[in-house]
Design an enzyme around this catalytic site. Structure first.
Site, PDB file in Angstrom:
ATOM      1  N   CYS A 258      -1.070  -0.167  -4.153  1.00  0.00           N
ATOM      2  CA  CYS A 258      -1.236   0.163  -2.745  1.00  0.00           C
ATOM      3  C   CYS A 258      -2.553  -0.446  -2.290  1.00  0.00           C
ATOM      4  CB  CYS A 258      -1.176   1.673  -2.521  1.00  0.00           C
ATOM      5  SG  CYS A 258      -2.450   2.588  -3.390  1.00  0.00           S
ATOM      6  N   LEU A 259      -3.239   0.179  -1.377  1.00  0.00           N
ATOM      7  CA  LEU A 259      -4.446  -0.422  -0.824  1.00  0.00           C
ATOM      8  C   LEU A 259      -5.594  -0.483  -1.817  1.00  0.00           C
ATOM      9  CD1 LEU A 259      -5.919  -1.505   1.712  1.00  0.00           C
ATOM     10  CD2 LEU A 259      -6.660   0.834   2.127  1.00  0.00           C
TER      11      LEU A 259
END
Length: 649
Positions: free
Chosen positions: A27-28
């Site tokens: 993810c981020l």
């Protein structure tokens, strides 16, 4: 050779090699692994990898925090390992397979009750206030209760029963709706199913024990000729509602799969809902009621037996560890069943005292580290939060970091739990924990519970200070050794790099420790704040450049001319939305001016999809800058207000 080639190869070996990886995505900020055998992970080795900022396991996924450069790291990992990444949904599905049946059941229970918690909390406060109006004799009222002495308050008391009844008597409606929502079934049909369990056409569950079998057979049955079905309601019953909800979901899935789409709108709801309603009143309701009665009877017996003091003490001590594992969600169902069966619960008072004890331990840390303004930004709000019933900031932000305050709180909570159990303290409702929890207690038990609250404050407070002085259960007490830079001292050795951050989102500001994502709440990504947005619009907090715009648009990074890096992460786990409900007005590399619109997001749609919109605003290179909060937490802010000041160390 990639930028992180050495680190990715090291990580691959540390997680048990290619053969131990079932799925991997990112993810981020973090790599997300679904592992075949989690015991093969060498966490000590992973800690020593330079690009790794931390790790934890959540929902069946082993997550390794990398930071803003995770996309590059991920590509290098895929190249080094030869493993093809999967979608986030596929990784999530694989992670569920990696959970044992107990973990899946706990996760499911938590996801069912979390959406209806606000109603339960406000309902508990309402019923607690009604307890005071109805049952507390006032000396200045000649021994009368408030409702007996005042027409106005009698009217208020009667009016408050409207939402009180709606919340607790009609709890099955919320449960069947939440199950349908969680499992992707038709939500309105889930609501209809719940209503059929508590309809006024049925004999109210609270009146069943006072109604003879002959009267039920005569007045409260459906007669189908060759068999009859009792018209019994399931007000406040948890397990019958859950069983009916699950049956409805699986029937709808089955018929949606086998009925042609052209006629599915007509026949899927019909064949899913009607058989479920019939089964709920013939089989599931009576069986569920019996199961719930057995569970509540066992818990009640344990807390009223000759060994009740031991039962209460152990449960009081273990409540905080249960919160960490998520098992505490099971107590909501048990409490509700106890109230339905016995009119009150002896479990809820113990849980309230655990909240108070955790807050008292943090208060001791505030006292021991007084003057440490940096830590007080976390510790003081955490104390207040715990005493109002939310202990996660206290536990994860302070107590678990040092260990000894957490142990002290467990001991204090155990002693307080033993005390109130010994004196048979019971609650008439469930709602807010912590100090307001006294409103839920039976009026005749107020004094004993108040003494229990004092125990839950005094014992953890002094034990925390004693353990600290004696070095018992004590991790390195780093805070006292930190030199916290301030802006008021001699700044001659500092550079002139000072950046003021304006609020990128209007809303209510909170300490970062209150974030529901441990990566942010524990400061793994840096220092900052969390904002509960009041508007779905993100603006630039300073003049700078967009250094990162994640493809799913749920987060973006900015860098100031002075080198301060800021991450704005919209929502929790909103990466799962794959960009839905987000509209970006900039692209990576763009120069922006303070107040310029960067992103818009649909708050209502994100919440409806089951995600939080609370937004961490973090200085990710906090090791190079000292970050000060410029505004009190739990305050409303606008885009024109400064919230953070970053000063180069």
């Amino acid at each position: 050779m990639g930028k992180y080639d050495k680190d990715t190869r090291e990580l691959l070996e540390a997680v048990g090699g290619k053969a131990n990886i079932s799925a991997v995505t990112h993810c981020l900020t973090r790599m997300r692994f679904v592992l075949n055998e989690s015991e093969k992970v060498d966490e000590k080795r992973i800690e020593n990898i330079p690009s790794v900022k931390g790790m934890f396991t959540n929902a069946g996924q082993f997550q390794v925090i990398i930071g803003n450069d995770v996309a590059v790291f991920y590509n290098d990992f895929v190249a080094a390992s030869g493993i093809k990444g999967v979608s986030k949904d596929a990784a999530k599905a694989a992670a569920k397979q990696n959970q044992n049946p107990l973990q899946r059941a706990i996760t499911m229970l938590a996801e069912i009750f979390t959406p209806i918690l606000p109603a339960i909390i406000v309902g508990g406060l309402i019923l607690g206030f009604r307890n005071i109006l109805e049952a507390v004799p006032m000396g200045w009222l000649n021994g009368q209760t408030i409702v007996e002495a005042s027409t106005f308050w009698n009217g208020v008391n009667g009016f408050l029963w409207l939402p009180g009844e709606a919340i607790f008597h009609f709890l099955p409606v919320g449960i069947t709706w939440s199950i349908a929502r969680k499992m992707g079934a038709t939500e309105i049909l889930g609501i209809v199913l719940g209503i059929t369990l508590v309809s006024p056409q049925l004999l109210n569950a609270y009146l069943v024990n006072g109604t003879t079998a002959a009267e039920i057979a005569q007045k409260w049955t459906w007669d189908f000729g060759f068999f009859t079905v009792d018209k019994i309601g399931y007000q406040a019953q948890v397990i019958p509602a859950m069983l009916a909800g699950f049956l409805f979901v699986y029937l709808e899935r089955f018929f949606r799969k086998h009925i042609p789409e052209a006629v599915s709108m007509i026949f899927v709801p019909f064949f899913s809902l009607l058989p479920t309603i019939l089964a709920a009143h013939i089989v599931l309701g009576p069986v569920g009621w019996k199961i719930g009665t057995i569970i509540s009877s066992v818990v009640n017996a344990g807390l009223t037996s000759s060994f009740s003091w031991l039962f209460g003490g152990v449960l009081g001590a273990l409540t905080s560890p249960l919160v960490i594992t998520g098992l505490h969600h099971t107590t909501l169902a048990i409490d509700s069943q106890l109230i339905a069966d016995f009119g009150s619960t002896n479990l809820w008072p113990i849980l309230c005292l655990s909240n108070i004890a955790q807050g008292a331990s943090v208060l001791a840390i505030v006292f021991a580290h007084r003057g440490n303004k940096k830590e007080e930004q976390v510790s003081i709000p955490s104390t207040i939060s715990a005493w109002l019933g939310v202990t996660e900031p206290a536990m994860f932000g302070i107590n678990l970091k040092y260990t000894y305050p957490f142990i002290a709180a467990m001991i204090g909570s155990g002693i307080a739990g033993l005390f109130v159990t010994l004196f048979k303290v019971r609650a008439l409702s469930i709602g807010v924990g912590g100090l307001p929890g006294i409103l839920s207690i039976r009026p005749q038990d107020y004094l004993i519970f108040l003494i229990g609250m004092v125990i839950a404050i005094v014992v953890p407070f002094f034990l925390t200070l004693m353990f600290r002085r004696a070095g018992v259960f004590n991790k390195i007490d780093r805070i006292e050794e930190e030199i916290v830079p301030t802006l008021g001292g001699d700044q001659s050795e500092k550079t002139d790099t000072i950046v003021e951050l304006f609020s990128p989102i209007p809303g209510v500001i909170h300490p970062l420790s209150s974030s529901k994502d441990p990566v942010f709440s524990e400061g793994m990504m840096g220092q900052g704040v969390v904002i509960e947005p009041s508007e779905g619009k993100v603006v630039a907090p300073f003049d700078g450049q967009v250094s990162l715009l994640f493809p799913t648009k749920h987060a973006l990074g900015l860098v100031s001319p002075g080198g301060i890096e800021v991450l704005i992460h919209i929502g929790i786990d909103t990466v799962q939305l794959d960009g839905n409900h987000f509209t970006s007005h900039v692209k990576q590399g763009d120069s922006v001016k303070k107040g310029q619109i960067l992103m818009e997001f649909d708050m209502d749609a994100i919440k409806a999809a089951g995600y939080e919109v609370q937004t961490p605003v973090i200085v990710t290179n906090s090791t190079q800058f000292h970050v000060d909060s410029l505004i009190e937490t739990a305050s409303e802010v606008t885009n024109e207000e400064k919230i953070l000041l970053a000063t180069e160390l």
